[in-house]
Design a protein around this motif. Structure first.
Motif, short mmCIF file in Angstrom:
data_model
loop_
_atom_site.label_atom_id
_atom_site.label_comp_id
_atom_site.label_asym_id
_atom_site.label_seq_id
_atom_site.Cartn_x
_atom_site.Cartn_y
_atom_site.Cartn_z
N ILE A 266 41.21 51.52 46.69
CA ILE A 266 42.45 51.04 47.32
C ILE A 266 42.25 49.63 47.86
O ILE A 266 43.09 48.74 47.64
CB ILE A 266 42.88 52.00 48.45
CG1 ILE A 266 43.16 53.41 47.91
CG2 ILE A 266 44.09 51.44 49.19
CD1 ILE A 266 44.29 53.50 46.92
N PHE A 267 41.14 49.41 48.56
CA PHE A 267 40.88 48.09 49.14
C PHE A 267 40.60 47.05 48.05
O PHE A 267 40.95 45.88 48.20
CB PHE A 267 39.72 48.17 50.13
CG PHE A 267 40.02 49.06 51.31
CD1 PHE A 267 41.01 48.72 52.22
CD2 PHE A 267 39.33 50.25 51.49
CE1 PHE A 267 41.31 49.56 53.29
CE2 PHE A 267 39.62 51.09 52.56
CZ PHE A 267 40.62 50.74 53.46
N GLU A 268 39.98 47.49 46.95
CA GLU A 268 39.74 46.58 45.83
C GLU A 268 41.07 46.15 45.21
O GLU A 268 41.24 44.99 44.82
CB GLU A 268 38.87 47.28 44.78
CG GLU A 268 37.42 47.47 45.22
CD GLU A 268 36.71 48.57 44.44
OE1 GLU A 268 37.25 49.00 43.40
OE2 GLU A 268 35.63 49.00 44.87
N LYS A 269 42.02 47.09 45.13
CA LYS A 269 43.34 46.78 44.58
C LYS A 269 44.08 45.78 45.49
O LYS A 269 44.75 44.86 45.01
CB LYS A 269 44.18 48.05 44.43
CG LYS A 269 43.72 48.97 43.29
CD LYS A 269 44.16 48.43 41.94
CE LYS A 269 43.89 49.43 40.83
NZ LYS A 269 44.25 48.88 39.50
N ILE A 270 43.97 46.00 46.80
CA ILE A 270 44.60 45.08 47.76
C ILE A 270 43.99 43.69 47.63
O ILE A 270 44.68 42.67 47.59
CB ILE A 270 44.45 45.62 49.20
CG1 ILE A 270 45.24 46.92 49.37
CG2 ILE A 270 44.91 44.57 50.22
CD1 ILE A 270 44.97 47.64 50.67
N TYR A 271 42.66 43.66 47.55
CA TYR A 271 41.91 42.41 47.39
C TYR A 271 42.37 41.67 46.13
O TYR A 271 42.67 40.47 46.17
CB TYR A 271 40.42 42.77 47.32
CG TYR A 271 39.48 41.67 46.88
CD1 TYR A 271 39.16 40.60 47.70
CD2 TYR A 271 38.86 41.75 45.63
CE1 TYR A 271 38.26 39.62 47.30
CE2 TYR A 271 37.96 40.77 45.22
CZ TYR A 271 37.66 39.71 46.05
OH TYR A 271 36.77 38.76 45.65
N ALA A 272 42.44 42.40 45.03
CA ALA A 272 42.85 41.81 43.75
C ALA A 272 44.29 41.29 43.82
O ALA A 272 44.60 40.20 43.32
CB ALA A 272 42.71 42.83 42.63
N SER A 273 45.17 42.07 44.46
CA SER A 273 46.57 41.69 44.57
C SER A 273 46.74 40.41 45.37
O SER A 273 47.49 39.50 44.98
CB SER A 273 47.37 42.83 45.22
OG SER A 273 48.71 42.44 45.44
N VAL A 274 46.03 40.31 46.50
CA VAL A 274 46.12 39.11 47.35
C VAL A 274 45.59 37.90 46.59
O VAL A 274 46.19 36.81 46.63
CB VAL A 274 45.34 39.32 48.67
CG1 VAL A 274 45.26 38.01 49.45
CG2 VAL A 274 46.02 40.39 49.52
N LEU A 275 44.46 38.05 45.87
CA LEU A 275 43.88 36.94 45.12
C LEU A 275 44.83 36.47 44.02
O LEU A 275 44.99 35.27 43.78
CB LEU A 275 42.55 37.34 44.52
CG LEU A 275 41.34 37.40 45.45
CD1 LEU A 275 40.07 37.60 44.63
CD2 LEU A 275 41.20 36.13 46.28
N THR A 276 45.46 37.43 43.35
CA THR A 276 46.39 37.08 42.27
C THR A 276 47.58 36.29 42.80
O THR A 276 47.97 35.26 42.22
CB THR A 276 46.89 38.36 41.56
OG1 THR A 276 45.77 39.07 41.01
CG2 THR A 276 47.86 38.02 40.44
N LYS A 277 48.14 36.74 43.91
CA LYS A 277 49.27 36.03 44.52
C LYS A 277 48.85 34.66 45.03
O LYS A 277 49.59 33.68 44.93
CB LYS A 277 49.86 36.86 45.66
CG LYS A 277 50.62 38.09 45.19
CD LYS A 277 51.17 38.89 46.36
CE LYS A 277 51.90 40.13 45.87
NZ LYS A 277 52.39 40.96 47.01
N LEU A 278 47.63 34.60 45.55
CA LEU A 278 47.12 33.35 46.09
C LEU A 278 46.99 32.31 44.97
O LEU A 278 47.40 31.15 45.13
CB LEU A 278 45.75 33.58 46.75
CG LEU A 278 44.98 32.34 47.18
CD1 LEU A 278 45.75 31.60 48.27
CD2 LEU A 278 43.59 32.70 47.67
N LYS A 279 46.43 32.73 43.83
CA LYS A 279 46.20 31.79 42.73
C LYS A 279 47.51 31.26 42.16
O LYS A 279 47.55 30.19 41.55
CB LYS A 279 45.37 32.47 41.64
CG LYS A 279 43.92 32.67 42.04
CD LYS A 279 43.14 33.43 40.99
CE LYS A 279 41.69 33.63 41.43
NZ LYS A 279 40.91 34.44 40.46
#
Length: 576
Positions: A266-279
């Motif tokens: 779950i936390f990996e998914k949140i991490y990935a989602s934030v990074l994707t939006k950030l980029k």
């Protein structure tokens, strides 16, 4: 130390201003006080008695998280019956095995679709079928509870309390099944003693009060999800029930939890989602352009970097509901990169360690005492020692009572009372435990070097594009990897890079994807010794899945299944 049913009798004494539980019915959030919670548990108790359930009978729960699940579980404990939790996404083979092994008297199914999955042979046996969710085909659960509540009298209410107070610490609270990473799930009996030992020590380790809220979305068939549910009853915080993993994002915003309990995925998914939006953000593009123009060390970069960091922090905190004090991760290893990312965003993510066999946590990092990259220090009464080969041995009241349908003194517990966990670990200089791998997963190369595959696989978790990795190399000359990409991340990445494709499953063959994954593997290898570095890899056409039997319901790799299924691919990597 008092059994959980004893504590349930005191629910009506808790302040009316406090919310016990929140759940959705017909799209609307409903909140219950502790008195209302008590009344519904009592009504469920009489309903269970009306269908001839008795002490020591087994009741299977085959459903997603919902308030009905919680009521049946707690009412069964008050009655002395034993609940058997089943993942709704388990395979038909596992379902058949669990029902055969546990032999429940009643099976509660979450909906008619799940009911249809029950083996046909059960219909002619002594099972009673019921459904937690209302439908035209099944009885009305809530109507049955209302009738039970209306028909209850003062004397029947005393009967309920009397049954609760008869509960002893030796009484079996539940039968849980392990995830089955190396075969069919194994049934374990957990008594009230194990349950209360866990709840008592967790409540002392973490600053959690009646003013706190959690969003309960881990499946109740998972021991961590179950402990969260029981802990709410023990500590008095509000349990907000999320009945679908697809609604977690929305439910976080609607409930603003102060504490979050989840597995690393779950936390990996949140991490990935934030990074994707950030980029994809204009601020990130501005910083990238400045760096490309050689302004990396320039003071002019400072305001842009500060702005970028604040945007990330704000985005993460808002996504988690805005009021989170800390989060707890357990059930599988958490990568250091993910925990450091949350720390940099001023969200404290604490990793713990435990097993189904230990009723959940036995080691925890706490808000006051933590070290990232470890699973913390022993919890409460837990004694831990490391065998000569590094295997973690545990002694505690939390260790399971016995295997399903077997005598006490299970095989995994030695003559001194220590459970052999099968996990390999090491102590840090300041007394924190670090998990290195599963003992049975350790790879010995043909050159005699030992490699911990799980540690290498975890290094990929900081890359949003990668979903799962299987490391192989036992009795081989070198290490290889099967890499499964996240289809959502892969699609978004391909669109950003203007890579043409008709189907996402075609993308792993694209030269740009192959190059990107090569770069990721090269970066991972930079953190590895030569003998454990990945020499060759293969990108799979699809992700590993539960449906194909490659993942357990808790999303852990079934290593032997995957190695057997992709044997030809692995052999090709070795030139065979």
């Amino acid at each position: 130390m008092r059994p959980l049913p004893h504590l349930i009798t005191s629910f009506p004494e808790r302040p009316e201003s406090l919310t016990a539980v929140r759940f959705k019915r017909e799209g609307q959030w409903i909140s219950w006080t502790w008195k209302e919670y008590f009344d519904n548990i009592e009504a469920c108790f009489y309903f269970l008695k009306s269908i001839d359930l008795k002490s020591h009978d087994r009741v299977a729960l085959f459903a997603n998280n919902c308030i009905e699940w919680v009521l049946v579980d707690l009412a069964c404990q008050c009655l002395g019956a034993e609940t058997v939790a089943i993942y709704p996404n388990c395979s038909d083979e596992d379902l058949q095995h669990i029902l055969t092994e546990s032999n429940p008297k009643v099976i509660f199914c979450g909906n008619s679709s799940l009911k249809e999955r029950l083996p046909k042979s059960l219909s002619s046996s002594s099972y009673s079928f019921a459904s937690l969710k209302n439908s035209k085909e099944d009885f009305d659960f809530w109507k049955s509870l209302d009738e039970s509540l209306k028909s209850s009298t003062k004397s029947s209410s005393e009967q309920f309390k009397s049954s609760c107070l008869k509960c002893s610490l030796d009484q079996i609270a539940t039968v849980v099944f392990t995830s089955g990473t190396s075969g069919l799930p194994k049934g374990l009996c957990l008594s009230q003693k194990q349950v209360i030992s866990e709840l008592q020590d967790v409540s002392l380790a973490f600053p959690i009060t009646a003013e706190d809220r959690t969003l309960s979305f881990l499946p109740y068939a998972h021991i961590l999800g179950r402990v969260e549910m029981w802990l709410s009853a023990y500590c008095g915080f509000t349990l907000c029930i999320c009945d679908s993993i697809d609604r977690v994002k929305k439910d976080l915003l609607e409930n603003s939890p102060t504490v979050l309990i989840a597995v690393p995925r779950i936390f990996e998914k949140i991490y990935a989602s934030v990074l994707t939006k950030l980029k994809a953000s204009s601020i990130h593009r501005m910083v990238e352009n400045l760096e490309k123009k050689g302004f990396l060390a320039s003071l002019s970069m400072a305001p842009a970097r500060i702005l970028l960091q604040k945007k990330v922090q704000q985005g993460l905190r808002e996504a988690l509901g805005g009021e989170l004090k800390y989060a707890i991760s357990g059930g599988a290893p958490l990568s250091k990169e993910v925990s450091n990312f949350f720390k940099d965003c001023e969200v404290l993510l604490l990793e713990g360690y435990g097993l189904t066999e230990t009723t959940g946590a036995i080691c925890v990092n706490t808000p006051d005492t933590h070290q990232f990259g470890t699973v913390g220090k022993p919890l409460g009464d837990v004694q831990i020692k490391l065998a000569e080969d590094g295997e973690i041995l545990v002694k505690s009241d939390k260790v399971f009572k016995c295997g399903l349908n077997s005598e006490e003194n299970p095989e995994a517990v030695d003559s001194l009372g220590f459970l052999h966990t099968g996990d390999v670990g090491e102590w840090t200089s300041n007394g924190f435990l670090r998990i290195t791998d599963r003992k049975k997963n350790l790879i010995k190369t043909s050159g005699g070097k030992y490699v911990a595959p799980q540690r290498i696989e975890n290094l990929f978790k900081k890359f949003p594009l990668v979903s799962h990795v299987l490391i192989h190399g036992d009795q081989r000359k070198f290490i290889v990897a099967l890499i499964a990409l996240d289809p959502t991340e892969l699609k978004e990445w391909a669109l950003r890079k203007n890579i043409p494709f008709s189907k996402v499953s075609d993308l792993p063959h694209a030269p740009q994807v192959q190059k990107k994954v090569s770069e990721i593997v090269r970066e991972v290898n930079g953190d590895l010794a030569s003998f454990e570095s990945i020499k060759k890899f293969h990108i799979l056409d699809r992700d590993f899945s539960i449906e194909e039997g490659e993942l357990t319901p808790s999303l852990k790799l079934r290593r032997k299944v995957c190695e057997a299924k992709y044997k030809s691919v692995i052999d090709q990597l070795y030139g065979m």
